[in-house]
Design an enzyme around this catalytic site. Structure first.
Site, PDB file in Angstrom:
ATOM      1  N   LYS A 284      -4.318  -7.175  27.777  1.00 33.63           N
ATOM      2  CA  LYS A 284      -3.532  -7.599  26.599  1.00 33.63           C
ATOM      3  C   LYS A 284      -4.245  -7.050  25.373  1.00 33.63           C
ATOM      4  O   LYS A 284      -5.483  -6.905  25.359  1.00 33.63           O
ATOM      5  CB  LYS A 284      -3.402  -9.114  26.536  1.00 33.63           C
TER       6      LYS A 284
ATOM      7  N   THR B  70     -11.752  -0.323  21.969  1.00 32.65           N
ATOM      8  CA  THR B  70     -10.587  -0.288  22.875  1.00 32.65           C
ATOM      9  C   THR B  70      -9.456  -1.155  22.338  1.00 32.65           C
ATOM     10  O   THR B  70      -8.300  -0.912  22.599  1.00 32.65           O
ATOM     11  CB  THR B  70     -10.962  -0.796  24.271  1.00 32.65           C
TER      12      THR B  70
ATOM     13  N   PHE C 231     -12.976  -8.037  24.788  1.00 34.37           N
ATOM     14  CA  PHE C 231     -12.411  -7.278  23.689  1.00 34.37           C
ATOM     15  C   PHE C 231     -13.506  -6.429  23.041  1.00 34.37           C
ATOM     16  O   PHE C 231     -14.630  -6.868  22.876  1.00 34.37           O
ATOM     17  CB  PHE C 231     -11.852  -8.239  22.639  1.00 34.37           C
TER      18      PHE C 231
ATOM     19  N   MET D  63      -8.591  -3.995  23.306  1.00 30.95           N
ATOM     20  CA  MET D  63      -7.879  -4.672  24.400  1.00 30.95           C
ATOM     21  C   MET D  63      -8.866  -5.599  25.085  1.00 30.95           C
ATOM     22  O   MET D  63     -10.066  -5.390  25.044  1.00 30.95           O
ATOM     23  CB  MET D  63      -7.397  -3.658  25.445  1.00 30.95           C
TER      24      MET D  63
ATOM     25  N   ASP E 195     -11.506  -9.128   4.936  1.00 30.76           N
ATOM     26  CA  ASP E 195     -11.018  -9.245   6.304  1.00 30.76           C
ATOM     27  C   ASP E 195      -9.827 -10.175   6.289  1.00 30.76           C
ATOM     28  O   ASP E 195      -9.839 -11.202   5.612  1.00 30.76           O
ATOM     29  CB  ASP E 195     -12.120  -9.834   7.192  1.00 30.76           C
TER      30      ASP E 195
END
Lengths: 554, 718
Positions: B422, B408, B404, B410, B328
């Site tokens: 955002k 999505t 979040f 977002m 990651d």
């Protein structure tokens, strides 16, 4: 110095011949064992034998086919031997005794060609041609088939344990490889003076007024396959020392060339089959290194060897033919024990002690320099797998060879292979030197007598077939014992090899990367040579000490 | 995947420092350790215990045989050989015992956690799956040993958590120092990726309701104890395979020695059973046979010392074989707490509008990114002399926070008819065009340019857009988030590449951003805008190509990928699901440690291979010592082979036996510490180790046996 130049010259000729032919034959072998099309002749053969040539056999079926085919061959040979007095062209010879027929049948089916009898004084033309010569072809083809199956097992990606079709491999091995070379080779041999006829023995009066019976026969045709198929069973008892089999230094070189041709070419073919020619070259290099070392040592031992008699005579000429000289005999000796041929053009019993030791050690390594047809390649590959397992861990990955992992089940099979020959050989040796019937066959006492016994069981267990001489082996005891050695020494390893081929065939290969041990580099070549010498060689150091080493130092 | 939980900074600091391994006691073998391990070593002499190591069993049988023979026909030589044969066996079991002993202290402290506590079990909690308020149901007091998986318990501040489980209600700070060695308390809360609690840890504040996930005796701590003590150690596939081969060599040499009895007799050089036993023990691979299990235990122990628990030895071995590392980005390659560094409004949008929208969307966002946006906007406002509070901030509290999600990509805020979003450029662009805005315009072109500029500079563009009422949404601008690559990562990746390991950076960022950071960090490949499904697909794809994949993860949505990976390291802060799915757990929750894990796996395999090679190479010298000694009486000419000029046949045989035993002791530290290892390509590693352990193993016994002979030859009466 004057002897050194011809010695080097014959090696140079040999190297040149091999360098020209091995890559060609190697490519041809690879095609033979991977091509999917059949010739018309082959199709006819499959139809006649009711075989499906396109069936892909599981390794178990393949192994059973090998065993079944060999068993039939064994029974036929046994019957031919026992019943030869009832058959035509027997030249008046009697049937073989039970133990003798057993020994001969095993001997030829296992590609060993150990001969307890004198060919010209025990076997008629029919047995020689339909029994022995046929086995000379097919036993060689079986060895090549097993090696090809192993190479295909390594090369396959989703084989599910399938390794090819045994019957197709044998038929093609004979029809596409052995027979064409044998025909050409036989013609060349006849041109060079080797005998080829079907005549009855001719009685001659010798100069001293005595009479001698000279047996002619289909010598050239048997001679060529004897070398080509690394069989080694001579038409005559004197084998390649006999002027009818091996008349000139030229036929001598040709014989050596024929012995080495297919084993080296199989290694080259291996590279083609696994689609990485460098792998084949690496295997071939190890074979060549071991052969060069043994030729050098043996030639040195015979030409400048220790011992007071050779020193006085300027070389160890006892038991050697003057037409080949020490160098020609030494080169032949190294080639015949480095391969599983076992033909001899001199008496190994009369080699200097270190020379005899080299010949013994060649066989003890499992005949991988370059080994028998097929058996040399699979022997070397088994050692390569062992090497990877022993030392491959040192690169920090679990061991793999050509992208195939070597786990527990794989190593069990390698272990079976590694165990088989030493256990058979050493057990037989212990029995031979303990049983009165065994000791009775030895000509000499002390270390040399021991070497005779050691040589016999080594030659039989490794399917070489060369005889040291000195041993009276045609007794029920030795015939039975050596027959068992040959049988176990041939088929136990073959089953292990085929089982491993099956395991590899069902494994998905892992892609190579900088983190994987590369098995084509010089480092690996050195490592593999070292493992062959240390792991296999060390097993026999104690017995070698009591035989040739003690002799050499006395 | 930019939701990766940031491990507590202190935990990372507590992780062992690579630069100073000598400060740890690993590999230092003290006399005290040996003495402590001795009783255990003697217990292991039981032939049944030695069945697992056939090589040592053969030595023990040989020692027993020589004991009987020497008792019947006593001689100094006989007793000396017998004693040293027994010592050979003891040294072997001692190695294993020492290796196990090193985990004992750790196990003792873990056992303290298992003291029985009283748990308050919620009545009927095991039936109620989704009941809203389990914490309000009546409870029974039961001993913690009676808890079964599925039970629900209530734990309040000051109490010990009675068993492993997931927090189903509440949030609490928990002291996990007993398990992780990390003194700073950690937050455990229901839902999300920080819900797992470990039995034995202490709740410091608040009250939580925990659903127990393990039955007694199978808890995390139980497994840890078993692992560090080595009692539950299962032998790994390669170890078993190696054992097969060592047994094979043993059978070969047993055949050699047995046949030699007859052969020597024939040759008029009769040998005693004592001498043949000595020869056998010297030839069989006792060195590696004795140290094999110690190497395995020590390998696990090295992981434990790095606070990584391998749930199976198989995983440690697999770690050495790893071809692809999935890392990651956040927390592993970069520091993870990306900071907002600039606001980049589109043409025609006042910077204050962008600032206000970014602030509102971030007010309730507790991620480091969110907090850094708030900080940036407030600081810029202060610098420009504007009021700290922006328009609409008062109403924002009544708005709905849109969290979040990985699908999505977002987050945002819905307040009144105003919708602020955002997120990743592609996600926001898709949302904007979904509301009816034209897909191509000057604005979209300009946005693309800004996003590319930010991305190619290695930053992360966070696009802010808003929609008022039913009008099409419009993009306001971009917040430039800066992501800082950790020091030294580039070098580590270069090392990994040399080892043949490919690193793939996994990130939720868009492709351009991802590539910029990948280039800066020096990783080989990038999986950008990755969803958990993408990750799983990538692992499957790599595995289909025959490659072994390692990854680490913490969230429940990582669980399938963790389970699919050949080496899956779960973070201890993660969910129970993730911990169950992985085959290793990192107590420090440091994703960088994946690299250490791979190196430890490789070191384990190399140590095994090196000692095997050493052991086999030793045989050559032993032959030179023993064979002339055995036969020199019958064949005096063999004295030439006594190249070491050993003083007498008896001394030669005894010296070889003594060397064979002592070399085991001498190599125990190496077996425990592992051979020194520098990442390098396979061929370089092989050349180095072959020279050291192959050639070294060939030469060492010549020197060693000679030295021992010098001492042994002083013995009177030999």
């Amino acid at each position: 110095m004057s002897e050194l130049l011809p010695a080097l010259g014959q090696v140079a000729v040999l190297v040149l011949l091999l360098a020209l032919t091995v890559p060609l034959l190697g490519r041809h072998l690879a095609r033979t064992y991977t091509s999917e099309s059949h010739t018309r002749l082959e199709r006819g053969a499959y139809r006649a034998l009711r075989l499906d040539p396109d069936a892909d056999q599981h390794w178990r079926t393949y192994a059973l086919s090998v065993l079944g085919f060999s068993l039939v061959g064994l029974l036929v040979l046994y019957a031919l031997g026992r019943l030869q007095h009832l058959l035509p062209l027997s030249l008046g010879f009697d049937g073989l005794p039970a133990d003798g027929a057993w020994n001969t049948a095993v001997s030829f089916v296992t590609n060993t060609n150990w001969q307890w009898y004198s060919g010209e004084a025990a076997l008629g033309h029919l047995v020689q041609m339909t029994g022995l010569t046929v086995q000379n072809f097919v036993s060689a083809a079986v060895g090549m088939a097993v090696a090809a199956a192993f190479a295909r097992g390594l090369a396959r990606t989703h084989g599910a344990g399938r390794v090819g079709n045994f019957w197709v491999d044998v038929v093609r091995g004979v029809l596409r490889v052995l027979l064409p070379i044998a025909v050409v080779g036989a013609v060349v041999l006849v041109l060079l003076g080797v005998v080829q006829n079907l005549a009855a023995p001719r009685l001659l009066e010798t100069l001293s007024g005595g009479s001698q019976s000279l047996t002619g026969g289909p010598v050239a045709s048997q001679e060529v396959i004897k070398q080509l198929g690394t069989n080694g069973g001579g038409f005559y008892n004197a084998n390649s020392a006999h002027p009818f089999e091996n008349p000139t230094p030229l036929t001598n070189i040709l014989a050596i060339f024929l012995m080495l041709l297919v084993p080296f070419a199989m290694a080259w073919a291996f590279g083609h089959i696994v689609k990485d020619r460098r792998q084949g070259v690496a295997v071939l290099s190890v074979m060549a290194i071991l052969l060069v070392v043994s030729v050098t040592l043996l030639t040195w031992a015979e030409m400048a060897g220790p011992g007071s008699a050779p020193a006085l005579a300027g070389g160890a000429l006892e038991g050697k033919e003057t037409r080949f000289g020490t160098a020609g005999s030494a080169l032949f000796g190294a080639a015949t024990t480095g391969t599983s041929t076992g033909a001899v053009n001199s008496t190994h019993d009369s080699f200097t002690a270190p020379g005899g030791g080299v010949a013994l050690f060649n066989m003890m390594l499992g005949e991988i320099a370059p080994g028998g047809v097929g058996s040399g390649l699979y022997g070397m590959l088994m050692l390569a797998v062992l090497t990877v397992f022993l030392s491959g861990l040192m690169v920090g990955r679990t061991p793999e060879y050509l992208g195939k992992k070597i786990g527990q089940r794989e190593i069990v099979l390698v272990a079976a292979y590694v165990l088989a020959t030493p256990v058979v050989l050493l057990t037989a040796l212990a029995v031979a030197v303990t049983a009165p019937a065994g000791v009775a066959g030895l000509q000499e006492s002390g270390p040399h007598g021991f070497s005779e016994a050691l040589y016999a069981v080594t030659s039989a267990s490794n399917n070489n077939g060369s005889a040291f001489g000195g041993l009276t082996s045609g007794t029920p005891f030795w015939n039975t014992l050596l027959g068992l050695c040959m049988l176990l020494g041939r088929f136990v390893p073959i089953i292990a090899v085929l089982a491993l081929a099956g395991r590899f065939s069902s494994q998905r290969p892992l892609p190579p990367g900088p983190g994987t041990l590369s098995t084509h580099r010089p480092l690996f070549v050195v490592l593999l040579t070292g493992v062959a010498l240390v792991v296999v060689g060390l097993t026999y150091v104690p017995v070698l000490t009591l035989g040739p080493i003690v002799e050499s130092l006395s | 995947m930019n939701q990766t939980v940031e491990p507590p900074a202190t935990a990372r600091d507590a992780a062992p420092d690579d630069a100073s391994p000598p400060t740890r006691t690993t590999g230092v073998l003290t006399a005290g350790q040996l003495a402590e391990a001795l009783p255990g070593a003697l217990r292991k002499l039981d032939p049944r215990a030695l069945l697992a190591t056939p090589v040592m069993l053969v030595v023990e049988v040989g020692a027993a045989a020589t004991t009987v023979l020497t008792a019947l026909d006593p001689s100094l030589m006989g007793w000396l050989v017998t004693v040293w044969l027994w010592l050979t066996v003891v040294f072997g079991t001692l190695a294993e015992s020492v290796a196990e002993g090193r985990g004992k202290a750790q196990a003792a402290s873990l056992r303290a956690l298992q003291t029985e506590t009283t748990a308050r079990r919620v009545r009927g909690g095991n039936q109620a799956r989704n009941a809203g308020s389990l914490g309000d149901l009546p409870t029974d007091e039961v001993p913690s040993t009676e808890l079964r998986a599925g039970d629900v318990v209530v734990v309040v501040a000051g109490e010990r958590i009675p068993g492993d489980g997931d927090v189903v209600e509440g949030v609490a700070s928990v002291d996990e120092s007993a398990v992780t060695g990390e003194s700073a308390p950690v937050i455990r809360e229901s839902g999300g990726d920080r819900s797992a609690v470990t039995g034995g840890t202490v709740v410091l504040s608040d009250r939580i309701v925990v659903r127990i996930t393990s039955d007694p005796g199978q808890s995390f701590v139980d497994r840890m104890i078993a692992l560090v003590e080595g009692s539950e150690r299962q032998r790994t596939p390669n170890e078993i395979a190696l054992n097969v081969l060592l047994s094979t060599l043993t059978i070969v040499f047993a055949t050699v020695c047995a046949s030699l009895w007859f052969v020597a007799d024939f040759s008029g050089a009769r040998q005693s059973v004592l001498v043949l036993t000595a020869l056998l023990v010297c030839l069989i691979p006792t060195t590696i046979g004795a140290l094999l299990s110690a190497i395995g235990i020590a390998g696990m122990d090295r992981l434990v010392r790095r606070n990584v628990l391998a749930m199976s030895g198989r995983a440690v071995e697999a770690a050495g074989d790893v071809d692809v590392l999935l890392l990651d980005k956040t927390g592993t390659i970069t520091h993870g707490n990306r900071q907002a560094s600039a606001l980049l409004p589109l043409a025609g949008v006042p910077e204050t509008d962008l600032a206000a929208a970014a602030l509102l969307a971030s007010l309730a966002d507790e991620t480091p990114e969110g907090r850094s946006i708030v900080t940036l906007v407030r600081r810029e406002a202060a610098e420009a002399g504007r009021p700290a509070e922006v328009d609409g901030e008062a109403e924002a509290a009544s708005g709905t926070l849109v969290e979040f999600s990985a699908s999505t990509r977002m987050s945002g805020l819905d307040v009144g008819d105003r919708v602020i979003r955002k997120g990743a450029a592609s996600a926001v662009a898709a949302w904007v065009s979904g509301t009816g805005a034209p897909t191509t315009s000057d604005a979209t072109a300009e946005l693309g340019a800004i996003v590319d500029r930010v991305s190619s500079s290695g930053g992360t563009p966070l696009v802010v857009a808003e929609r008022i009422g039913d009008a099409p949404a419009r993009v306001l601008g971009v917040v430039h988030l800066k992501d800082v690559v950790k020091d030294g990562m580039r070098e580590r990746f270069a090392e990994l590449r040399a080892m043949g390991i490919r690193t793939v950076m996994i990130t939720g960022d868009n492709a351009v951003t991802a590539r910029a950071i990948a280039a800066e960090a020096g990783v080989d490949d990038v999986l950008a805008e990755a969803t958990p499904e993408d990750k799983l697909a990538l692992i499957r794809e790599e595995q289909a190509g025959g490659r072994m994949v390692a990854m680490c993860g913490d969230g429940t949505n990582d669980a399938p990928a963790l389970a699919q990976a050949d080496v899956g390291v779960a973070m201890n802060t993660g969910t129970t699901a993730a911990k169950e799915a992985g085959n290793m757990v990192d107590l420090d929750s440091d994703p960088t440690k994946l690299i250490d894990v791979v190196e430890i796996g490789k070191q384990l395999l190399i140590t095994r291979g090196a000692l095997t090679t050493f052991s086999v190479a030793n045989d050559v010298a032993k032959y030179f010592a023993i064979l002339p000694a055995m036969f020199v009486v019958a064949f005096p000419q063999l004295d030439v082979l006594n190249v070491m000029r050993l003083s007498s046949p008896e001394s030669a045989i005894l010296s070889a036996v003594v060397f064979n035993a002592l070399v085991i002791v001498a190599l125990i530290p190496l077996a425990l510490r592992g051979v020194s290892y520098r990442p390098a390509a396979a061929d370089a590693l092989l050349r180095r180790n072959l020279l050291l352990y192959g050639v070294g193993g060939f030469i060492a016994p010549f020197v060693g046996i000679k030295l021992i002979d010098l001492v042994v030859s002083l013995l009177p009466g030999l």
